[in-house]
Design an enzyme around this catalytic site. Structure first.
Site, PDB file in Angstrom:
ATOM      1  N   CYS A 141      -2.490  -3.585  -0.630  1.00  0.00           N
ATOM      2  CA  CYS A 141      -2.929  -3.764   0.726  1.00  0.00           C
ATOM      3  C   CYS A 141      -1.923  -4.141   1.731  1.00  0.00           C
ATOM      4  O   CYS A 141      -2.636  -3.446   2.635  1.00  0.00           O
ATOM      5  CB  CYS A 141      -3.591  -5.295   0.442  1.00  0.00           C
ATOM      6  SG  CYS A 141      -3.038  -7.054  -0.132  1.00  0.00           S
ATOM      7  N   HIS A 220      -4.598 -10.997   5.682  1.00  0.00           N
ATOM      8  CA  HIS A 220      -3.779 -10.914   6.162  1.00  0.00           C
ATOM      9  C   HIS A 220      -3.708 -10.300   8.051  1.00  0.00           C
ATOM     10  O   HIS A 220      -4.984  -9.580   7.931  1.00  0.00           O
ATOM     11  CB  HIS A 220      -3.120  -9.223   5.637  1.00  0.00           C
ATOM     12  CG  HIS A 220      -3.075  -9.805   3.988  1.00  0.00           C
ATOM     13  ND1 HIS A 220      -2.407 -11.615   3.460  1.00  0.00           N
ATOM     14  CD2 HIS A 220      -3.333  -9.028   2.682  1.00  0.00           C
ATOM     15  CE1 HIS A 220      -2.708 -10.749   1.854  1.00  0.00           C
ATOM     16  NE2 HIS A 220      -2.629  -9.540   1.727  1.00  0.00           N
TER      17      HIS A 220
HETATM   18  P1  NAD Z   1      -7.593 -10.281 -11.155  1.00  0.00           P
HETATM   19  O1  NAD Z   1      -6.890 -11.380 -11.567  1.00  0.00           O
HETATM   20  O2  NAD Z   1      -9.053 -10.268  -9.848  1.00  0.00           O
HETATM   21  O3  NAD Z   1      -8.121  -9.220 -11.825  1.00  0.00           O
HETATM   22  C1  NAD Z   1      -6.990  -8.998 -12.784  1.00  0.00           C
HETATM   23  C2  NAD Z   1      -8.468  -8.831 -13.897  1.00  0.00           C
HETATM   24  O4  NAD Z   1      -7.834  -8.503 -15.066  1.00  0.00           O
HETATM   25  C3  NAD Z   1      -8.895 -10.095 -14.592  1.00  0.00           C
HETATM   26  O5  NAD Z   1     -10.229  -9.399 -14.859  1.00  0.00           O
HETATM   27  C4  NAD Z   1      -8.435  -9.830 -15.881  1.00  0.00           C
HETATM   28  O6  NAD Z   1      -8.889 -10.244 -17.392  1.00  0.00           O
HETATM   29  C5  NAD Z   1      -8.146  -9.113 -16.463  1.00  0.00           C
HETATM   30  N1  NAD Z   1      -6.981  -8.644 -17.109  1.00  0.00           N
HETATM   31  C6  NAD Z   1      -6.540  -9.704 -17.889  1.00  0.00           C
HETATM   32  N2  NAD Z   1      -5.059  -9.304 -18.683  1.00  0.00           N
HETATM   33  C7  NAD Z   1      -5.593  -7.866 -18.738  1.00  0.00           C
HETATM   34  C8  NAD Z   1      -4.762  -6.809 -19.635  1.00  0.00           C
HETATM   35  N3  NAD Z   1      -3.883  -6.778 -20.571  1.00  0.00           N
HETATM   36  N4  NAD Z   1      -6.032  -5.604 -19.907  1.00  0.00           N
HETATM   37  C9  NAD Z   1      -6.866  -5.045 -18.868  1.00  0.00           C
HETATM   38  N5  NAD Z   1      -7.547  -6.431 -17.876  1.00  0.00           N
HETATM   39  C10 NAD Z   1      -6.868  -7.684 -18.573  1.00  0.00           C
HETATM   40  O7  NAD Z   1      -6.360  -9.235 -10.248  1.00  0.00           O
HETATM   41  P2  NAD Z   1      -6.670  -8.695  -8.615  1.00  0.00           P
HETATM   42  O8  NAD Z   1      -7.313  -9.215  -7.580  1.00  0.00           O
HETATM   43  O9  NAD Z   1      -7.732  -7.541  -9.397  1.00  0.00           O
HETATM   44  O10 NAD Z   1      -5.722  -7.792  -8.808  1.00  0.00           O
HETATM   45  C11 NAD Z   1      -4.902  -6.660  -9.846  1.00  0.00           C
HETATM   46  C12 NAD Z   1      -4.270  -5.795  -9.608  1.00  0.00           C
HETATM   47  O11 NAD Z   1      -4.423  -5.435  -7.614  1.00  0.00           O
HETATM   48  C13 NAD Z   1      -2.611  -6.782  -9.413  1.00  0.00           C
HETATM   49  O12 NAD Z   1      -1.691  -5.488  -9.328  1.00  0.00           O
HETATM   50  C14 NAD Z   1      -2.473  -7.082  -7.855  1.00  0.00           C
HETATM   51  O13 NAD Z   1      -1.072  -7.515  -7.301  1.00  0.00           O
HETATM   52  C15 NAD Z   1      -3.310  -5.936  -7.232  1.00  0.00           C
HETATM   53  N6  NAD Z   1      -3.768  -5.928  -6.004  1.00  0.00           N
HETATM   54  C16 NAD Z   1      -4.537  -7.777  -5.485  1.00  0.00           C
HETATM   55  C17 NAD Z   1      -4.862  -6.867  -4.815  1.00  0.00           C
HETATM   56  C18 NAD Z   1      -5.668  -8.872  -4.228  1.00  0.00           C
HETATM   57  O14 NAD Z   1      -5.663  -9.342  -2.589  1.00  0.00           O
HETATM   58  N7  NAD Z   1      -6.700  -8.919  -4.567  1.00  0.00           N
HETATM   59  C19 NAD Z   1      -5.080  -6.211  -2.902  1.00  0.00           C
HETATM   60  C20 NAD Z   1      -4.792  -5.799  -3.526  1.00  0.00           C
HETATM   61  C21 NAD Z   1      -3.826  -4.711  -4.576  1.00  0.00           C
END
Ligand code: NAD
Length: 340
Positions: A141, A220
């Protein structure tokens, strides 16, 4: 024929990406995968997304919760042209083998290291260089926000140096296990990893970043000081350039947006899905050119800024005729994002 898209990981980012993909005329969500039953699993089913079991999850857990599943993630991958991995940080790297074995193109998120994919992606920054790759990583992000700003500044005025301080939210609103809830935590990696991450998109950008974490869940905020190589005559030209660019939302002083609380209130009033704010948010009063140095603040809604970029990344890997301008236009129109 529509691009068949699977979403593996249905949390903060995954559920938003699935909704955004479902809005595209040239894409279809063939299913989403989750490890465990939860209210989000139930809502995926309610939205009509076939639900598959991911990772170490078991179908029996879903069935005993009354949430129907259509198979395992391996079954889902057989139905897809592209998988968008939205699993937690570093789990995408583990999933990469599954995707290679299934012969499916893959989009990863910014929680993975850059070498998880063939290239790192920013729609405004390097769409053309990414077209035709089999795997891409949509940068994080904060990096997406910085790369978008670089896409405005670099071609117009050149950048001699860029210092950014990232004031980072402590947790997403639904996260209960992260903090701090009272305190300001400097990140003792100087410069922070964000600068090198922006250079995965703009290899020569002379940017240095530092970060602090603060007790908020609402976005942020970046403070930037950019020495421009060929500065314009005044601040108004910079404001006009940001205003003219997709995925930027500028607030004028009369709009009385003091900070991130009003930005998110604006997003709730606007009423797009999840009350999201997918644009870089800038304040006109928070942009100032002093000689060659451009100072500006920008706010980044961490939960949603990467969503349009994921949609464009899907086109970059799966549609050889896609162009940055046409993809961004189609994505933004479908999501209700308008130029301002
Ligand atoms: P999150 O924890 O909200 O969601 C992750 C999901 O993946 C959950 O539903 C979890 O149950 C599932 N999961 C767990 N193990 C798994 C597996 N082996 N296979 C498939 N699914 C699985 O996380 P998020 O915030 O959505 O983040 C996901 C990605 O996006 C990360 O790489 C994070 O760095 C990136 N990201 C997050 C944000 C943020 O602010 N939340 C912003 C930009 C990028």
């Amino acid at each position: 024929m529509a691009i068949r898209v699977a979403v593996n990981g249905y949390g903060t980012i995954g559920k938003r990406v699935a909704d955004a993909v479902a809005r595209q005329a040239d894409m279809k969500v063939v299913g989403v995968a989750k490890t465990r039953p939860s209210f989000e699993a139930r809502s995926a089913v309610a939205k009509g997304f076939p639900l598959f079991v991911a990772g170490a999850g078991g179908a029996a857990d879903f069935e005993s919760a009354g949430v129907p599943v259509a198979g395992r993630v391996e079954d889902l991958l057989r139905l897809a042209d592209v998988v968008v991995d939205c699993a937690p940080d570093k789990v995408g790297k583990e999933n990469a083998k599954l995707y290679r074995d299934a012969g499916v193109r893959a989009i990863f998120q910014g929680g993975e290291k850059a070498d998880v994919a063939e290239a790192s992606f920013s729609a405004l920054g390097n769409f053309d260089a990414c077209r035709g790759k089999r795997s891409l990583r949509v940068v994080s992000c904060n990096t997406t926000g910085l790369a978008r700003a670089a896409s405005v500044l670099l071609p117009r005025w050149g950048v001699e140096s860029w210092e950014a301080t990232l004031v980072r939210r402590a947790a997403d609103p639904a996260e209960t296990k992260r903090g701090p809830i009272n305190g300001i935590l400097p990140t003792f990696q100087l410069p922070s990893h964000h600068g090198p991450d922006v250079r995965t998109v703009f290899p020569d950008l002379p940017i240095a970043t530092a970060a602090v974490v603060v007790p908020t869940t609402l976005m942020h905020v970046h403070t930037n000081a950019v020495r421009l190589a060929r500065p314009p005559a005044g601040t108004a030209e910079v404001v006009a350039a940001f205003r003219a660019t997709a995925r930027f939302r500028l607030f004028a002083g009369w709009e009385r947006v003091d900070g991130t609380p009003q930005v998110m209130e604006f997003a709730r009033d606007r009423g797009l899905g999840f009350s999201d704010m997918m644009e870089n948010v800038l304040w006109e009063d928070g942009i100032r050119l002093e000689g060659p140095i451009l100072h500006f603040f920008q706010a980044i809604h961490q939960e949603s800024i990467v969503v349009p970029e994921n949609v464009d990344a899907i086109r970059a890997v799966a549609d050889p005729t896609a162009t940055a301008a046409a993809s961004i236009e189609a994505t933004d129109r479908s999501l209700g994002l308008r130029r301002n």
